[in-house]
Design a protein around this motif. Sequence first.
Motif, PDB file in Angstrom:
ATOM      1  N   ASP A 153      33.334  70.947   0.027  1.00 52.31           N
ATOM      2  CA  ASP A 153      32.782  71.991  -0.839  1.00 52.31           C
ATOM      3  C   ASP A 153      31.255  71.880  -0.913  1.00 52.31           C
ATOM      4  O   ASP A 153      30.529  72.892  -0.847  1.00 52.31           O
ATOM      5  N   LEU A 154      30.777  70.664  -1.045  1.00 54.33           N
ATOM      6  CA  LEU A 154      29.323  70.483  -1.117  1.00 54.33           C
ATOM      7  C   LEU A 154      28.665  70.826   0.226  1.00 54.33           C
ATOM      8  O   LEU A 154      27.573  71.426   0.255  1.00 54.33           O
ATOM      9  N   ARG A 155      29.298  70.486   1.327  1.00 56.56           N
ATOM     10  CA  ARG A 155      28.717  70.762   2.638  1.00 56.56           C
ATOM     11  C   ARG A 155      28.556  72.271   2.839  1.00 56.56           C
ATOM     12  O   ARG A 155      27.527  72.729   3.337  1.00 56.56           O
ATOM     13  N   TYR A 156      29.573  73.047   2.450  1.00 60.43           N
ATOM     14  CA  TYR A 156      29.456  74.498   2.583  1.00 60.43           C
ATOM     15  C   TYR A 156      28.514  75.099   1.552  1.00 60.43           C
ATOM     16  O   TYR A 156      27.868  76.122   1.806  1.00 60.43           O
ATOM     17  N   ALA A 157      28.398  74.474   0.389  1.00 62.54           N
ATOM     18  CA  ALA A 157      27.496  74.996  -0.646  1.00 62.54           C
ATOM     19  C   ALA A 157      26.024  74.809  -0.279  1.00 62.54           C
ATOM     20  O   ALA A 157      25.153  75.553  -0.762  1.00 62.54           O
ATOM     21  N   LEU A 158      25.720  73.824   0.589  1.00 67.62           N
ATOM     22  CA  LEU A 158      24.337  73.604   0.990  1.00 67.62           C
ATOM     23  C   LEU A 158      23.772  74.768   1.776  1.00 67.62           C
ATOM     24  O   LEU A 158      22.544  74.893   1.937  1.00 67.62           O
ATOM     25  N   LYS A 159      24.640  75.643   2.289  1.00 68.48           N
ATOM     26  CA  LYS A 159      24.149  76.821   2.993  1.00 68.48           C
ATOM     27  C   LYS A 159      23.371  77.752   2.058  1.00 68.48           C
ATOM     28  O   LYS A 159      22.556  78.568   2.502  1.00 68.48           O
ATOM     29  N   LYS A 160      23.647  77.628   0.750  1.00 65.22           N
ATOM     30  CA  LYS A 160      22.958  78.487  -0.210  1.00 65.22           C
ATOM     31  C   LYS A 160      21.468  78.111  -0.314  1.00 65.22           C
ATOM     32  O   LYS A 160      20.614  78.966  -0.573  1.00 65.22           O
ATOM     33  N   VAL A 161      21.153  76.850  -0.098  1.00 65.22           N
ATOM     34  CA  VAL A 161      19.761  76.381  -0.217  1.00 65.22           C
ATOM     35  C   VAL A 161      19.248  75.960   1.145  1.00 65.22           C
ATOM     36  O   VAL A 161      18.347  75.104   1.264  1.00 65.22           O
ATOM     37  N   GLN A 162      19.845  76.537   2.188  1.00 64.04           N
ATOM     38  CA  GLN A 162      19.484  76.123   3.542  1.00 64.04           C
ATOM     39  C   GLN A 162      17.991  76.358   3.852  1.00 64.04           C
ATOM     40  O   GLN A 162      17.354  75.599   4.573  1.00 64.04           O
ATOM     41  N   ARG A 163      17.385  77.378   3.241  1.00 66.99           N
ATOM     42  CA  ARG A 163      15.966  77.679   3.521  1.00 66.99           C
ATOM     43  C   ARG A 163      15.016  76.638   2.922  1.00 66.99           C
ATOM     44  O   ARG A 163      13.847  76.535   3.317  1.00 66.99           O
ATOM     45  N   HIS A 164      15.509  75.850   1.956  1.00 72.42           N
ATOM     46  CA  HIS A 164      14.671  74.828   1.337  1.00 72.42           C
ATOM     47  C   HIS A 164      14.877  73.461   1.965  1.00 72.42           C
ATOM     48  O   HIS A 164      14.141  72.533   1.636  1.00 72.42           O
ATOM     49  N   ILE A 165      15.909  73.353   2.832  1.00 74.25           N
ATOM     50  CA  ILE A 165      16.220  72.047   3.411  1.00 74.25           C
ATOM     51  C   ILE A 165      15.928  72.107   4.889  1.00 74.25           C
ATOM     52  O   ILE A 165      16.417  73.004   5.598  1.00 74.25           O
ATOM     53  N   ASP A 166      15.087  71.171   5.351  1.00 81.47           N
ATOM     54  CA  ASP A 166      14.782  71.063   6.761  1.00 81.47           C
ATOM     55  C   ASP A 166      15.635  69.988   7.384  1.00 81.47           C
ATOM     56  O   ASP A 166      16.029  69.011   6.703  1.00 81.47           O
TER      57      ASP A 166
END
Length: 662
Positions: free
Chosen positions: A509-522
Motif C-alpha cells: 500500500d505504501l509503495r503504490y501511495a508513493l506515486k502520489k508524491v512522485q514529483r517530490h522524490i528523486d
Amino acid sequence: MSASPAAKPQWSEHKNSEGRTYWSHSVTKQSVWEKPDELRTPFERALGKTQWKQYTSKDRPYYVNSVTKETKWDLPPELVELKQKVERDEAYKVEKARRKAAGEPTPSPPRSRSGSPVGHDAVARYGDRRGSPTPSDESSDEEVITWPMGGFLTHEKAEEAFMYLLKKEGIDENWTWDQTMRKIVLDPLYKALNTLAEKKEAFEKYTHRIVAKRQAAKEARIERLRPVLHKLFAASSRIKSYSTTKTANEVFARDKHWREAKPDERILILEEFTTALRQREEESARDLRNRNIQHLGSLIRSLDINVSTTWRAAHNMILDSDEFRRSRDLQEMETIDILGVYDDYARQLEQDHEEEWRRLRIEHVRSGRKAREGFKALLQELQTKGQLTRTSKWKNTFRLVKNDERYLALLGPQGSSPLDLWMDAVDDISEEVERAAEKVEKVLEDTNREVKVDTSWEEFEKWVKDGNVAHVEDKMRRDVYDLMLERVSAAAADEARRAERRRRHRIDDLRYALKKVQRHIDIDMTFEEAKPHMEELQEYKDIEDEADRRTAFDKFILRQKEKLRESEDKSDRRDRMEVDEPSRSSRRDRSREDRHDSRDRRKSDKDRRYDYDDRDRRRERRREDEDRPDRKHRSDGADDRESKRARRSSEVRRDEVEEGEI
C-alpha cells in the motif's frame, strides 16, 4: 272332416308389405299365417302330419325335415310315396261316391304293400307329426259312443264321450283350443259337457294323457333299442366318437333295429354312445399324457441339465437321448407338454440354486461379521497397549497387524475393510480425547488458566491435578495435552500467517501511495531525504516498523529505475532508426511509450484492485476469526468425523505410495 264348399270362400288370401302371404276369415275376421285346413289339398293335410315342411323360395318349393334339419329341393322319396297313396285314396273316395249315387256295390279300399289301408299305412309309416291316434295304436273293436236318450247321466260319462269325440276327430297335443273348437263344434257330442270350462279341462286332460302315453311308449322303445344299437355301434368300424346321424343312416340303412327307431330316438341313442366313447378316449389320452409326463420327468432328471441350460439346449438333449428314441409314446408327446415338464424341472433347479445361494450368503455374512469382530478385538488390544492412538497412521498400524490371522481373515469378505474399521477406531479415540479435552478446558476456565504454546507438560499435569479432574484417565491426559497444544499452536501459526500477510499488504500500500508524491522524490534520494515527503501519507502512518517503511521505499525506487532504463533503451532504438523516417519513428516510439505507460497503469490498477480485494477478504476473515472462539477449532460430530476421515484417507494414500505395502 273336410270343410264344406260354402265355407271355402270365407277365407281370402292376402300379402303384407314384405310380400309374405297370410289368410283372413271374412266372418270371424281372424288372420293366420298358415294356410287354413279348409283351403288345403288332401296331400297338404297329409304332409302336415309328417316331419317334413314345405316352404317357397322365389316361387320354387323346397322341403325341410323338422327333426333332422335336412333340406331338399325335390320331393323326398317318402313324400312321393305318400302323395301317391293320398291320390289313390282320393280316387277311391270319388269312385265310392259315384257307385253309391249309382246304386252299385262299394269298391274295396286300396291296399298298400304291407296290406293295411292306404291312409292308415301312410300315417303309421311316415310319422304323424301331430301324433293323432291310428288304428294301429288303438283297438279296432273300440266301443262307439253316441248321444244317449235323455243325455249322459254322470259327468264321467259325459267327459268320456267328449274325449271320444276328440279322439275320433284326430285331435292331438299339438292342436290349440281354437283349432279344436272349429273342428268339433258341429258334432252332437260337443254338447256332452255343459260349460266351456269343463270342455277345456277335458281337452287339456286328453292332451296330457296323449303326451304321457307317447312319452312312456318312447322311453320303453328307447330302453329296448339302446343296448341293441350300442352293441351294433361298437361292432361297426365306421362309427367313431365324432360320427353323426348321417353316417349312421348310411351304415345301418337296412338294419331292422335302426329302422325301427324314430329319427329323434336315433339321434339320442347315437349321441349317448359317441359321448361315452369320447369320454373313454379322453380319459385314455389323459392317462397316457400323465404317464408320458412322469416318464419324461424321470428322463429329464437323468440328463446333464442345470440352472443355466437354455430351453433349446435342453430340448436337443431330450430328443437325442436313447430312452426318448426308444419310446414311441414319448415321441408322440406335444412340444408344449415337453416344455411344461422342462419348466417345472427348471423352476425346481432355480429354487434349489436360490436356496444354496442364500445359505452361502448367510454363511459369508456370518464369517464376515466374525472377521470384523476379531479385527475390532485386535485394534482394542493395540489401543490397550498404547500402540493405537488418535495420531496413529495406518502404515504404522499395518506393520503391526499384517501377519495377524484376524487381519488376514478380513481381507476376503464383503463389508467394512480393515482400513474402514481402523479409521472408525481412530475416530472413536479422537472423540473420546476431545470429550476429555472439553472437560479439562472447562476446569481450566473455572481456574482462569489457559494452555499456551509455551505451556509445559509438567505445568499442565499440575493444573489437572489441582482441578481434581478425576474422570480423565492418566493415560489419556497426555493425549489431551497434545490435542490442546496442537490447537493452540495451530491458532498461533494462523495468526502469524495473517500478521505477515497484513504486513506485506501495508508495504505494498505504501509503495503504490508513493506515486502520489512522485514529483517530490528523486531516484537518487535516500530514505531519510524522502522521509519528509512521505510522513503525511496515511499508508506511511499505518506501518509502525521503520524497516517495513524502508522496504516499501526501496521497492518504489527500484521500480522507478527500471522504468528509466526502459525509457533510455527506447531512446537508443529510436536513434538507430533511419533518418528518412523520423516522423514515423517518432510516432512509433510515442506509441510504444504510450503502450508501456498504459501497461504500467493497468498493472498498477490491477495491483491496486488486488490490494483492495485482498483487503476486503482480510477484513471478512478477521470478522470470522473474531466471531469464532480462539481455543475451539472443531465442528460438530458428523462433519468433523468426515473431515478427519478424508484427511486420514489422504494420509493413508501418501503412506501407501511411500511404503508400497498395500
